[in-house]
Design an enzyme around this catalytic site. Structure first.
Site, PDB file in Angstrom:
ATOM      1  N   ASP A 245       0.867  -1.166   0.000  1.00 25.10           N
ATOM      2  CA  ASP A 245       0.000   0.000   0.000  1.00 25.10           C
ATOM      3  C   ASP A 245       0.916   1.231   0.000  1.00 25.10           C
ATOM      4  OD1 ASP A 245      -2.250   1.594   0.005  1.00 25.10           O
ATOM      5  OD2 ASP A 245      -3.219   0.524   1.641  1.00 25.10           O
ATOM      6  N   GLU A 455     -17.494  10.069   4.655  1.00 21.28           N
ATOM      7  CA  GLU A 455     -16.898   8.800   5.094  1.00 21.28           C
ATOM      8  C   GLU A 455     -15.955   8.339   3.994  1.00 21.28           C
ATOM      9  OE1 GLU A 455     -19.574   5.507   5.523  1.00 21.28           O
ATOM     10  OE2 GLU A 455     -20.718   5.995   3.731  1.00 21.28           O
TER      11      GLU A 455
END
Length: 706
Positions: A245, A455
């Site tokens: 990542d 969100e």
């Protein structure tokens, strides 16, 4: 479909080894960051590995935008998901071919797409949950495998390279992810967190796997010997490449404090099987080699794996059929129609007292109210591209009804601030307008919820609380005040939710005439919602997550044990259960038969559309172990299929259950057949009492012995 058999990993690796053998050690090392430089003397152009395609080609200009991943999961339709993946890959190729022609090899311009996200949405507070396919490992596996197969194609070369992420055990909290250690039992790992990844590797032959930011039982995911070597490569036989990542390897020394320097971090990652660094820490690999922390072979092996992927994509071949896909195949009207269909199939009807679909002849004036009514942001979710056209809910309704009725509009309140004209106006400065137009109307469409800016991922979401995660399940800001005020007018209210996760409504949902969850429905989502409201289409979705009553019934957000979480382990009654979703037309299930053979079973039942129009329904099969103490406490989804039937039509539906459907996981993380007696449920929902009450019917059931 191409008649050519797809290039195998072995064939690609043979070619890769030959090419890599001609590189210097320095050239090999510099290929291992996401911005891989050109090697002109070998005919290797520069390549940027970073690209995104969660629900359409993202961040690279114009492309068709499908509904967010959580919405696509709500379709419960594997074949349709494969079709979506195929279209995204077509557009990815079209854009890649055009960019290459213009010598543009920048970020987000390649063919290695870092999607799908097959993490388990274990807690409704997690901001990135809407990137996933929900809370159930079986559903996530099936939808993920189909998406990958669609993306990667079945030609001689990969149409695009998909990536299963984030491996593994990642689902918040976002603000702690760079330093967090997820402690998880072997049982929970195998039972919940790993099955989707395993299916993506073994069934879909996913080309890439991305590690997570967090540690898992003390090991950083992108440098975990347990995850990357023992499980991924040795146990599952993964043959593609592993990518970190972005910035995750830097976290080893900056936040996890597992290592002291970037050189040590680079060594830990590559030694344990991470081949590609999204970040710059691998620029220290040659230092790690000089210090004796790694070998030349480890650099070579990683480079060979990456070059093998480029060979499988046809990048060094002149016979790749996908090189001929022109830019005109991007963002086409046909793809737009598929995106609208996806939104229609994903919308979940949570309540309907009969008001939907609207009877246009009975409505002269319609009020469309709420912060999400005319919002483009709510359409997009996150990891989105640029849409050539956006249609909000308000615009979709206006376009559909034309001049046949008066459509009033009010924002009602902002998404989470107290006032629309903050700083000057008093609190609730738009509620009076909303109440007034509601009183003038025959019905109200009230658009509340969240959006992908509220969100989302840590650093991307801008909610007023905590790094993309939600603090609770309540509607933010003044939305509850708006909901109550509009309901108090006495006019029938259709609540339309824009959300990527579970919400609660303080019991006010009982006063709504209907409740629709549109999720984040994609750029043309407003058209789909309007079609559903007025009966031009029917809602087709089922919930891929549980809507809880409160967070009080949940364990602490940082507790990665599955006890008390999701429909398989929860002890309380849900507000809206996993797998729940109503239809406009009534359906019936009958004549359940279960035929066992050894350790497998075939479930068959008759499904009938008892309505007056053609319609679709999802058949869900759950298994409950009646003997084993190792089994999940409740029941597990074991099969599903989507059925489209004409009015009055009946069809016999057959679903197969393999051995895994009947196995349980012991404390050592081993799948074992620990029981012989099971109950099979087959119908249109879970068998729990809340689902039965909301559906007005129970699934069929049968007890079997293997």
């Amino acid at each position: 479909m191409s008649e050519n058999k797809q290039m195998t990993h072995a064939e690609a690796m043979k070619r890769a080894k030959e090419l890599v053998s001609k590189m210097t050690l320095e050239e090999r090392a510099f290929q291992l960051t996401y911005r891989a430089p050109a090697i002109p003397r070998l005919g290797i152009p520069e390549y940027n590995w970073w690209n995104e395609a969660l629900h359409g080609v993202a961040r690279a200009g114009v492309a068709t935008m499908f509904p967010q991943a959580i919405a696509l999961a709500a379709t419960f339709d594997e074949d349709f998901m494969k079709e979506v993946g195929d279209v995204i890959a077509t557009e990815g190729r079209a854009k890649y071919n055009a960019y290459r022609q213009e010598e543009d090899r920048d970020i987000y311009k390649g063919l290695t797409f870092w999607s799908p996200n097959v993490n388990i949405f274990r807690d409704p507070r997690w901001g990135r949950g809407h990137e996933t396919y929900g809370e159930d490992p079986y559903l996530t596996s099936r939808i993920g495998v189909s998406f990958i197969k669609g993306m990667q194609g079945d030609g001689k070369y990969l149409k695009a390279a998909a990536c299963a992420k984030h491996f593994a055990v990642h689902s918040g909290p976002e603000k702690l992810r760079h330093e967090f250690n997820a402690k998880v039992s072997k049982k929970d790992m195998e039972e919940t967190y790993l099955p989707a990844f395993e299916a993506c590797v073994k069934e879909a032959d996913v080309e890439s796997v991305m590690g997570a930011y967090n540690r898992v039982n003390g090991e950083p995911s992108c440098g975990s010997h347990t995850l990357l070597q023992e499980i991924l490569r040795e146990k599952w036989g993964f043959e593609g490449h592993v990518v970190s990542d972005c910035g995750a390897i830097m976290d080893f020394h900056e936040f996890h404090k597992i290592t002291k320097t970037a050189t040590e971090s680079a060594a830990l990652a590559i030694t344990n099987g991470c081949d590609l660094n999204c970040g710059n820490v691998f620029l220290h690999l040659l230092e790690a080699l000089e210090e004796g922390r790694i070998t030349e072979q480890e650099i070579t092996t990683a480079c060979e794996r990456l070059m093998a992927t480029r060979f499988r994509l046809g990048m060094f071949s002149d016979d790749c059929e996908y090189d001929k896909i022109p830019y005109t195949e991007n963002d086409t009207p046909e793809h737009h129609r598929l995106a609208v269909k996806a939104a229609e199939k994903s919308v979940v009807l949570l309540k309907n007292n009969g008001i939907l679909p609207f009877d246009s002849e009975k409505i002269s004036n319609l009020a469309v109210i709420g912060p999400n009514a005319n919002s483009r942001v709510v359409l997009w979710g996150n990891y989105y591209g640029t849409a050539s056209r956006n249609v909000t809910v308000l615009e979709g309704i206006q376009d559909l009804v034309g001049d046949s009725m008066r459509v009033y509009y009010s924002e009602g309140c902002p998404l989470y601030q107290d006032a629309a004209e903050g700083g000057l106006a008093r609190k609730d400065d738009r509620i009076a307008e909303a109440v007034h137009i509601a009183s003038l109307s025959d019905a109200v469409v009230l658009c509340l919820g969240l959006d992908g800016k509220f969100e989302g991922e840590e650093g991307d979401a801008n909610n007023p609380y905590a790094s993309g995660d939600k603090m609770g399940l309540e509607l933010p800001g003044r939305q509850m005040a708006l909901l109550k005020a509009v309901l108090d007018t006495g006019k029938p209210v259709v609540l339309v939710l824009g959300t990527g996760s579970a919400l609660t409504f303080g019991g006010e949902e009982e006063r709504c005439a209907a409740v629709l969850n549109m999720w984040y429905p994609g750029a043309l989502g407003g058209k789909a919602v309007a079609n559903i409201l007025f009966g031009k289409a029917a809602p087709g979705g089922k919930l891929p997550v549980t809507f809880y009553h409160t967070t009080e019934e949940l364990p602490d957000f940082t507790d990665y044990s599955m006890k008390g979480r999701t429909y398989r382990y929860m002890e309380q009654e849900a507000l809206y259960p996993f797998g729940f979703g109503l239809t406009y037309e009534p359906f019936a299930a009958s004549d359940l038969k279960v035929e066992t053979s050894g350790e497998t079973a075939v479930v068959s039942l008759t499904v009938t559309n008892q309505g007056k129009r053609s319609a679709g329904q999802t058949v869900e099969v759950y298994v409950k172990d009646l003997e084993s103490s190792l089994a999940v406490p409740n029941h597990s989804l074991a099969a599903f299929c989507h059925v489209e039937l004409a009015a009055g039509e009946s069809r016999r539906v057959e679903l197969s259950l393999g051995r895994r459907a009947f196995e349980a996981v012991n404390e050592e993380g081993e799948w074992v057949l620990d029981s012989h007696r099971f109950r099979i449920y087959a119908g249109f929902s879970q068998p729990d009492a809340r689902s039965v009450a909301l559906m007005g019917q129970a699934p069929l059931e049968a007890e079997i012995q293997l």
